[in-house]
Scaffold this motif. Structure first.
Motif, mmCIF file in Angstrom:
data_model
loop_
_atom_site.group_PDB
_atom_site.id
_atom_site.type_symbol
_atom_site.label_atom_id
_atom_site.label_comp_id
_atom_site.label_asym_id
_atom_site.label_seq_id
_atom_site.Cartn_x
_atom_site.Cartn_y
_atom_site.Cartn_z
ATOM 1 N N TYR A 49 0.699 5.207 1.057
ATOM 2 C CA TYR A 49 -0.529 4.415 1.103
ATOM 3 C C TYR A 49 -0.907 4.016 -0.308
ATOM 4 C CZ TYR A 49 -1.172 6.358 5.786
ATOM 5 O OH TYR A 49 -1.011 6.706 7.096
ATOM 6 N N ARG A 50 -1.674 2.914 -0.413
ATOM 7 C CA ARG A 50 -2.209 2.542 -1.718
ATOM 8 C C ARG A 50 -3.589 1.916 -1.551
ATOM 9 N NH1 ARG A 50 1.549 -2.569 -3.692
ATOM 10 N NH2 ARG A 50 0.796 -4.076 -2.172
ATOM 11 N N HIS A 57 -12.999 -6.924 -2.705
ATOM 12 C CA HIS A 57 -13.159 -5.603 -2.113
ATOM 13 C C HIS A 57 -11.991 -4.708 -2.517
ATOM 14 C CE1 HIS A 57 -10.593 -7.940 0.571
ATOM 15 N NE2 HIS A 57 -10.092 -6.810 1.011
ATOM 16 N N LEU A 58 -12.008 -3.481 -2.017
ATOM 17 C CA LEU A 58 -10.879 -2.588 -2.219
ATOM 18 C C LEU A 58 -9.889 -2.810 -1.079
ATOM 19 C CD1 LEU A 58 -12.791 0.658 -3.212
ATOM 20 C CD2 LEU A 58 -11.660 -0.988 -4.710
ATOM 21 N N VAL A 59 -8.630 -2.925 -1.404
ATOM 22 C CA VAL A 59 -7.596 -3.202 -0.413
ATOM 23 C C VAL A 59 -6.855 -1.901 -0.105
ATOM 24 C CG1 VAL A 59 -5.490 -4.505 0.061
ATOM 25 C CG2 VAL A 59 -7.341 -5.556 -1.266
ATOM 26 N N GLU A 60 -6.922 -1.468 1.148
ATOM 27 C CA GLU A 60 -6.203 -0.280 1.606
ATOM 28 C C GLU A 60 -4.974 -0.732 2.362
ATOM 29 O OE1 GLU A 60 -8.491 2.906 3.539
ATOM 30 O OE2 GLU A 60 -10.200 1.565 3.293
ATOM 31 N N GLN A 61 -3.808 -0.169 1.980
ATOM 32 C CA GLN A 61 -2.565 -0.572 2.626
ATOM 33 C C GLN A 61 -1.646 0.634 2.824
ATOM 34 O OE1 GLN A 61 -1.362 -3.399 -0.414
ATOM 35 N NE2 GLN A 61 -1.910 -5.100 0.921
ATOM 36 N N ASN A 67 8.765 -2.966 6.342
ATOM 37 C CA ASN A 67 8.993 -2.972 4.892
ATOM 38 C C ASN A 67 8.067 -3.924 4.151
ATOM 39 O OD1 ASN A 67 10.971 -1.007 5.151
ATOM 40 N ND2 ASN A 67 12.579 -2.527 5.421
ATOM 41 N N GLU A 68 6.804 -3.918 4.574
ATOM 42 C CA GLU A 68 5.750 -4.695 3.925
ATOM 43 C C GLU A 68 4.494 -3.830 3.848
ATOM 44 O OE1 GLU A 68 6.688 -9.214 5.430
ATOM 45 O OE2 GLU A 68 5.194 -8.060 6.510
ATOM 46 N N TRP A 69 3.658 -4.119 2.882
ATOM 47 C CA TRP A 69 2.353 -3.469 2.795
ATOM 48 C C TRP A 69 1.451 -4.098 3.849
ATOM 49 C CZ3 TRP A 69 1.827 0.840 0.134
ATOM 50 C CH2 TRP A 69 2.691 1.099 -0.936
ATOM 51 N N ILE A 70 0.846 -3.273 4.680
ATOM 52 C CA ILE A 70 -0.036 -3.783 5.726
ATOM 53 C C ILE A 70 -1.404 -3.094 5.620
ATOM 54 C CG2 ILE A 70 1.800 -4.458 7.321
ATOM 55 C CD1 ILE A 70 1.347 -1.818 8.800
ATOM 56 N N PRO A 71 -2.461 -3.781 6.057
ATOM 57 C CA PRO A 71 -3.805 -3.192 5.983
ATOM 58 C C PRO A 71 -3.913 -1.921 6.819
ATOM 59 C CG PRO A 71 -3.915 -5.545 6.481
ATOM 60 C CD PRO A 71 -2.471 -5.136 6.599
ATOM 61 N N THR A 72 -4.740 -1.004 6.347
ATOM 62 C CA THR A 72 -5.010 0.237 7.059
ATOM 63 C C THR A 72 -6.421 0.697 6.722
ATOM 64 O OG1 THR A 72 -4.248 2.503 7.472
ATOM 65 C CG2 THR A 72 -4.100 1.711 5.210
ATOM 66 N N GLU A 73 -6.959 1.578 7.524
ATOM 67 C CA GLU A 73 -8.244 2.216 7.225
ATOM 68 C C GLU A 73 -8.082 3.721 7.086
ATOM 69 O OE1 GLU A 73 -11.205 0.983 10.037
ATOM 70 O OE2 GLU A 73 -11.099 -1.106 9.388
ATOM 71 N N THR A 74 -6.841 4.186 7.052
ATOM 72 C CA THR A 74 -6.559 5.618 7.003
ATOM 73 C C THR A 74 -7.152 6.266 5.768
ATOM 74 O OG1 THR A 74 -4.540 5.314 8.267
ATOM 75 C CG2 THR A 74 -4.721 7.340 6.999
ATOM 76 N N ILE A 75 -7.032 5.631 4.624
ATOM 77 C CA ILE A 75 -7.542 6.223 3.382
ATOM 78 C C ILE A 75 -9.043 6.455 3.505
ATOM 79 C CG2 ILE A 75 -7.860 5.894 0.900
ATOM 80 C CD1 ILE A 75 -5.318 4.064 1.037
ATOM 81 N N ARG A 105 13.032 3.939 2.871
ATOM 82 C CA ARG A 105 13.172 2.580 3.409
ATOM 83 C C ARG A 105 14.301 1.778 2.772
ATOM 84 N NH1 ARG A 105 9.685 2.739 7.813
ATOM 85 N NH2 ARG A 105 7.692 3.534 7.117
ATOM 86 N N GLY A 106 14.829 2.275 1.637
ATOM 87 C CA GLY A 106 15.884 1.547 0.956
ATOM 88 C C GLY A 106 15.390 0.291 0.250
ATOM 89 N N ILE A 107 14.101 0.244 -0.070
ATOM 90 C CA ILE A 107 13.482 -0.924 -0.700
ATOM 91 C C ILE A 107 13.136 -0.581 -2.142
ATOM 92 C CG2 ILE A 107 11.487 -2.482 -0.646
ATOM 93 C CD1 ILE A 107 13.317 -2.826 1.747
ATOM 94 N N SER A 108 13.503 -1.448 -3.066
ATOM 95 C CA SER A 108 13.131 -1.284 -4.471
ATOM 96 C C SER A 108 12.079 -2.329 -4.837
ATOM 97 C CB SER A 108 14.352 -1.486 -5.371
ATOM 98 O OG SER A 108 15.285 -0.468 -5.139
ATOM 99 N N GLY A 109 11.187 -1.966 -5.730
ATOM 100 C CA GLY A 109 10.176 -2.898 -6.210
ATOM 101 C C GLY A 109 8.935 -2.999 -5.342
ATOM 102 N N ALA A 110 8.772 -2.101 -4.385
ATOM 103 C CA ALA A 110 7.636 -2.186 -3.464
ATOM 104 C C ALA A 110 6.293 -1.965 -4.153
ATOM 105 C CB ALA A 110 7.795 -1.184 -2.318
ATOM 106 N N THR A 111 6.288 -1.250 -5.258
ATOM 107 C CA THR A 111 5.024 -0.995 -5.954
ATOM 108 C C THR A 111 4.806 -1.935 -7.123
ATOM 109 O OG1 THR A 111 6.041 0.672 -7.377
ATOM 110 C CG2 THR A 111 5.031 1.443 -5.318
ATOM 111 N N ASP A 112 5.692 -2.898 -7.312
ATOM 112 C CA ASP A 112 5.566 -3.852 -8.412
ATOM 113 C C ASP A 112 4.475 -4.865 -8.069
ATOM 114 O OD1 ASP A 112 5.770 -5.749 -10.391
ATOM 115 O OD2 ASP A 112 7.951 -5.924 -10.265
ATOM 116 N N LEU A 113 3.323 -4.674 -8.653
ATOM 117 C CA LEU A 113 2.184 -5.535 -8.331
ATOM 118 C C LEU A 113 2.340 -6.937 -8.882
ATOM 119 C CD1 LEU A 113 -0.764 -3.029 -8.712
ATOM 120 C CD2 LEU A 113 0.316 -3.846 -6.626
ATOM 121 N N SER A 114 3.158 -7.146 -9.902
ATOM 122 C CA SER A 114 3.353 -8.502 -10.403
ATOM 123 C C SER A 114 4.061 -9.347 -9.350
ATOM 124 C CB SER A 114 4.148 -8.496 -11.711
ATOM 125 O OG SER A 114 5.458 -7.982 -11.511
#
Length: 125
Positions: A49-50, A57-61, A67-75, A105-114
């Motif tokens: 989660y992030r 606003h604050l974005v919860e994902q 293999n995509e960031w999706i909205p959540t309310e868990t946080i 997930r075998g995904i690289s760069g998922a946290t790269d905000l740029s």
């Protein structure tokens, strides 16, 4: 909500709004949730989660199965003492979040905000 307001939330006084725009990663917060049948969950799964500041606003994902960031309310639910049947989220840094997503997930760069910011700015639909 403005960048100035978010800078006050995420950084000590004196930080400028430009700091948020210049380096959004230092304002991002990450958590991991380990699910397991041994703990009563249906499946074995690691969820990352992030929480990101944005001008509005604050974005919860959560990093989802597609293999995509999706909205959540868990946080928010857990932070405010929400559903007690959900395990606590463990805070982690961006490097750990990246490593966990790569491993699970075998995904690289998922946290790269740029990359994320470029994708967001480039999509008008």
């Amino acid at each position: 909500m403005t960048y100035e307001y978010l800078a006050e939330i995420f950084e000590p006084a004196g930080e400028s709004a430009e700091a948020l725009q210049a380096d959004p990663q230092r304002f991002a917060n990450y958590w991991v949730q380990h699910l397991s049948p041994a703990k009563g969950d249906l499946h074995e799964e690691t969820r990352v989660y992030r929480l990101l500041p944005s001008p509005e606003h604050l974005v919860e994902q959560v990093f989802g199965r597609n293999n995509e960031w999706i909205p959540t309310e868990t946080i928010r639910d857990i932070e405010v003492g929400g559903p007690h049947d959900l395990p606590d989220l463990e805070p982690i840094d961006a490097a750990t979040a990246e490593r966990l997503i790569q491993e699970t997930r075998g995904i690289s760069g998922a946290t790269d905000l740029s990359i994320e910011l470029t994708r967001t700015k480039g999509s008008d639909t």
